[in-house]
Design a protein around this motif. Structure first.
Motif, PDB file in Angstrom:
ATOM      1  N   VAL A  71       0.864  -1.175   0.000  1.00 42.26           N
ATOM      2  CA  VAL A  71       0.000   0.000   0.000  1.00 42.26           C
ATOM      3  C   VAL A  71       0.906   1.232   0.000  1.00 42.26           C
ATOM      4  CG1 VAL A  71      -1.780   1.290   1.219  1.00 42.26           C
ATOM      5  CG2 VAL A  71      -1.787  -1.204   1.307  1.00 42.26           C
ATOM      6  N   SER A  73       2.075   4.928   0.583  1.00 38.80           N
ATOM      7  CA  SER A  73       1.700   5.829   1.681  1.00 38.80           C
ATOM      8  C   SER A  73       0.697   6.888   1.242  1.00 38.80           C
ATOM      9  CB  SER A  73       2.945   6.489   2.280  1.00 38.80           C
ATOM     10  OG  SER A  73       3.640   7.221   1.290  1.00 38.80           O
ATOM     11  N   ARG A  76      -3.033   5.299   1.470  1.00 42.10           N
ATOM     12  CA  ARG A  76      -3.435   4.588   2.688  1.00 42.10           C
ATOM     13  C   ARG A  76      -4.885   4.837   3.090  1.00 42.10           C
ATOM     14  NH1 ARG A  76       0.335   5.777   7.360  1.00 42.10           N
ATOM     15  NH2 ARG A  76      -1.090   4.343   8.345  1.00 42.10           N
ATOM     16  N   LYS A  95      -6.460  -0.024   9.765  1.00 42.11           N
ATOM     17  CA  LYS A  95      -5.186   0.701   9.675  1.00 42.11           C
ATOM     18  C   LYS A  95      -4.032  -0.219  10.040  1.00 42.11           C
ATOM     19  CE  LYS A  95      -2.796   4.682  11.697  1.00 42.11           C
ATOM     20  NZ  LYS A  95      -1.783   4.085  12.520  1.00 42.11           N
ATOM     21  N   ILE A  98      -3.275  -2.813   7.125  1.00 45.58           N
ATOM     22  CA  ILE A  98      -2.540  -2.346   5.949  1.00 45.58           C
ATOM     23  C   ILE A  98      -1.112  -1.916   6.279  1.00 45.58           C
ATOM     24  CG2 ILE A  98      -4.649  -1.643   4.779  1.00 45.58           C
ATOM     25  CD1 ILE A  98      -3.451   1.282   5.124  1.00 45.58           C
ATOM     26  N   GLU A  99      -0.830  -1.664   7.547  1.00 45.75           N
ATOM     27  CA  GLU A  99       0.532  -1.302   7.936  1.00 45.75           C
ATOM     28  C   GLU A  99       1.438  -2.518   8.090  1.00 45.75           C
ATOM     29  OE1 GLU A  99       0.035   1.159  11.398  1.00 45.75           O
ATOM     30  OE2 GLU A  99      -0.335   2.943  10.188  1.00 45.75           O
ATOM     31  N   ALA A 126      -3.951  -0.185  -3.752  1.00 45.77           N
ATOM     32  CA  ALA A 126      -3.174  -1.274  -3.187  1.00 45.77           C
ATOM     33  C   ALA A 126      -2.734  -2.263  -4.266  1.00 45.77           C
ATOM     34  CB  ALA A 126      -3.998  -2.015  -2.138  1.00 45.77           C
TER      35      ALA A 126
END
Length: 131
Positions: A71, A73, A76, A95, A98-99, A126
């Motif tokens: 993903v 930045s 996001r 959150k 996806i991090e 993504a």
């Protein structure tokens, strides 16, 4: 039958045997099929002869996993929104997901659902993999 008809039949028989040998060779070398059993027995076709395959049949896959690979930045927020719409995750969980990519976002779903999820997530920015 006449002599001419007999000659034609013999040439046809020879041509068919040559074609059979060619197909047999192609099956064995290209597809790994054991075609050693001859379907021709004393000039007649043997209907009980079968060709066996050395490999087991491959079942068609019916369940797929959608995996978020990456993903950017700058994307996001859009990806988090899309993840939330596809799952029952809250804002913090989406959150966190996806991090820590790569992560499975949809597990054991149909091909149609997987393709739709992939489309939505890719539109959000993504990189997606379907397994």
């Amino acid at each position: 039958m006449s002599l001419e008809t007999d000659e034609i039949l013999e040439r046809l028989k020879k041509s068919l045997l040559e074609a059979y040998e060619l197909v047999k060779q192609i099956l064995e070398t290209t597809f790994g099929v054991d075609a050693s059993v001859s379907p021709i027995n004393n000039g007649s076709i043997n209907s009980s002869t079968s060709v066996s395959v050395n490999e087991p049949l491959i079942e068609e896959k019916t369940e797929f996993d959608v995996i978020i690979q990456e993903v950017p930045s700058t994307k996001r927020i859009n990806v988090i929104k899309t993840v939330r719409s596809l799952t029952s995750l809250g804002l913090k969980e989406a959150k966190d997901l996806i991090e820590s990519v790569p992560k499975v976002i949809c597990e054991a779903v149909s091909k149609e659902v997987a393709e739709e999820a992939k489309k939505l997530l890719e539109e959000a920015g993504a990189s997606i993999l379907i397994k």
